[in-house]
Write an enzyme that holds these catalytic residues in place. Structure first.
Site: not given
Ligand code: GLU
Length: 476
Positions: A243-244
């Site tokens: 995930s970012k």
């Protein structure tokens, strides 16, 4: 031959999980083989490199216990060294000036893409003589420096992937520098790795396509080849991309959140490597002893935040109470330190349920400050205020009779459970637990008694009895 490795971050963003994993694998490899570990700051990109990112990287590494064995090198300070080797390539006709503008290059790129051809430089400036190029430069024309890429197959044995082969014809003549003293990534790496006598390059898989370019440059400069190992990508728990948030969150955030450096090292080491007997909880010493690049996997390595919590819990349990105290002391309210014995007993108890260091403050608060609670909370379901009062009074008397040296977990367990079994567990244990904790949910009464100690336990029970008496008075 003694092993020399380097970790070479570009200070263009927060120091992430991936950076830390690369640093760690290099460091483990060096420590295992009694070699040398270097840090090199790749700050040639003047616009994107920031001193604060460099500082973040170094303090995160320091937190993990990873430091450079020799003075840290900055590429931004080595312009003359790069110029020296660019000149060598010019002298042997392996480099040339390219005057193509970015618009021209972009148009060439687009044309190749639209024809479905893999884009590469077409070689327009390849044949410009050095003297002519120099005249044009003197007149103020802008140029970059390109490497005359030999067209051949380059193979190397990757420590993780085995034999890897590339056709360099696919690359075309790459730009190696913006000027004599302004190298681009591939060239600077080759020069620095050579000058610092690096023997093994361990880095992320995204760098694999750079390796043949670097080998071609090494050959052109007459440098010996180094060994390469490319670490697998790190994937999110769903086996997709991270995930970012995870990707961009800095290592120091993990420190802030209360993770231990030893647990972080353990977790990072398992991102692509595992020990022989597949144990999971390992001290840094154990990882160093067992670390072997042969046991690094090719497949993507999954990062699971829950596993990090679990490892952190395990590493907290591995610590001595005294070491844990040292770690906690800077964070706890000063008055908690007044009763050192109580603090040590609480640490001993909480050690077994803490997932993160900073949970201690919340979890341990009730041992130092009794929370406000209503008298009604003392009532076990289905019991009366009167019954609760007499139960608490009886327990109070009972506790008064337990001598100080019997005030330990096993003796208390035997005695308290003795009366609880006689009089009814809920009736005895519930009001006692609430009196000691002031909470609906808390550790059990024996643990509370042990951690609070006899004196404080009796103060709290007396306070609960007063509350109950108050409630009875209000009713009559
Ligand atoms: N500076 C490069 C990066 O941060 C690493 C270069 C290398 O290890 O060769 O990705």
């Amino acid at each position: 031959m003694s092993i020399r490795v380097r970790f070479a971050p570009s200070p263009t963003g927060p120091f992430s999980l991936g950076n830390a994993r690369t640093a760690l694998f290099n460091w483990l490899f060096a420590r295992h083989h009694k070699g040398t570990f270097l840090i090199r700051i790749e700050d040639t990109d003047k616009e994107r490199s920031k001193k604060e990112y460099e500082e973040m990287a170094l303090s995160a590494l320091k937190w993990l216990g990873i430091e450079s064995d020799e003075p840290i090198i900055h590429q931004s300070e080595r312009g003359d060294r790069y110029a020296h080797y660019v000149k060598k390539l010019f002298d042997t006709n392996q480099a040339y000036y390219c005057f193509c503008t970015s618009e021209e290059l972009e148009a060439e790129y687009q044309a190749q893409m639209s024809q479905g051809i893999a884009p590469k430089y077409g070689g327009k400036c390849r044949h410009i003589k050095k003297e002519d190029a120099e005249t044009r430069l003197e007149k103020g024309e802008q140029a970059t420096i390109r490497f005359r890429m030999p067209e051949k197959r380059i193979a190397f044995t990757d420590m993780v992937r085995g034999k890897v082969e590339f056709d360099t014809a696919l690359f075309g003549d790459i730009i190696i520098a913006k000027s004599l003293t302004e190298p681009l990534y591939n060239f600077a790496v080759v020069v620095d790795d050579y000058e610092t006598q690096i023997t093994h390059v361990i880095r992320g898989e995204d760098h694999t396509p750079n390796t043949p370019k670097q080998i071609a440059l090494q050959e052109a400069l007459g440098f010996p080849q180094v060994h390469y190992g490319h670490l697998p990508f790190i994937l999110g728990a769903d086996r997709k991309k991270l995930s970012k948030r995870t990707l961009t969150s800095s290592m120091l955030d993990y420190k802030e959140q209360g993770y231990l450096a030893s647990a972080m090292i353990n977790m990072l080491a398992l991102l692509g490597w595992h020990p022989e007997k597949d144990r999971e909880v390992l001290t840094t010493e154990e990882i160093i002893n067992e670390f072997d690049m042969k046991r690094v996997q090719k497949a993507g390595a999954v990062f699971n935040p829950e596993k990090l919590d679990w490892l952190n819990m395990a590493h907290i349990k591995l610590m001595s109470d005294e070491t844990l105290k040292e770690l906690l002391v800077p964070h706890i309210p000063p008055e908690w330190k007044n009763d050192k014995d109580r603090l040590m007993r609480v640490i001993h108890l909480e050690k077994n349920r803490m997932r993160k260091i900073n949970e201690f403050i919340t979890n341990a608060k009730l041992f130092f400050e009794l929370p406000e609670y209503p008298a009604s909370l003392l009532l076990f379901k289905g019991t009366t205020t009167h019954d609760t009062e007499s139960s608490l009074k009886e327990t109070e008397q009972f506790i008064k009779n337990i001598s100080e040296n019997e005030f330990n977990e096993s003796a208390l367990n035997e005695k308290i459970m003795g009366i609880a079994n006689e009089r009814g567990r809920g009736m005895v244990l519930w009001p006692l637990r609430v009196a000691l904790s002031g909470k609906e949910m808390s550790p059990g009464p024996i643990e509370l008694l042990t951690a609070l100690g006899k004196k404080e336990s009796l103060v709290r029970i007396a306070h609960a009895i007063q509350k109950i008496e108050g409630a009875l008075r209000d009713r009559s």
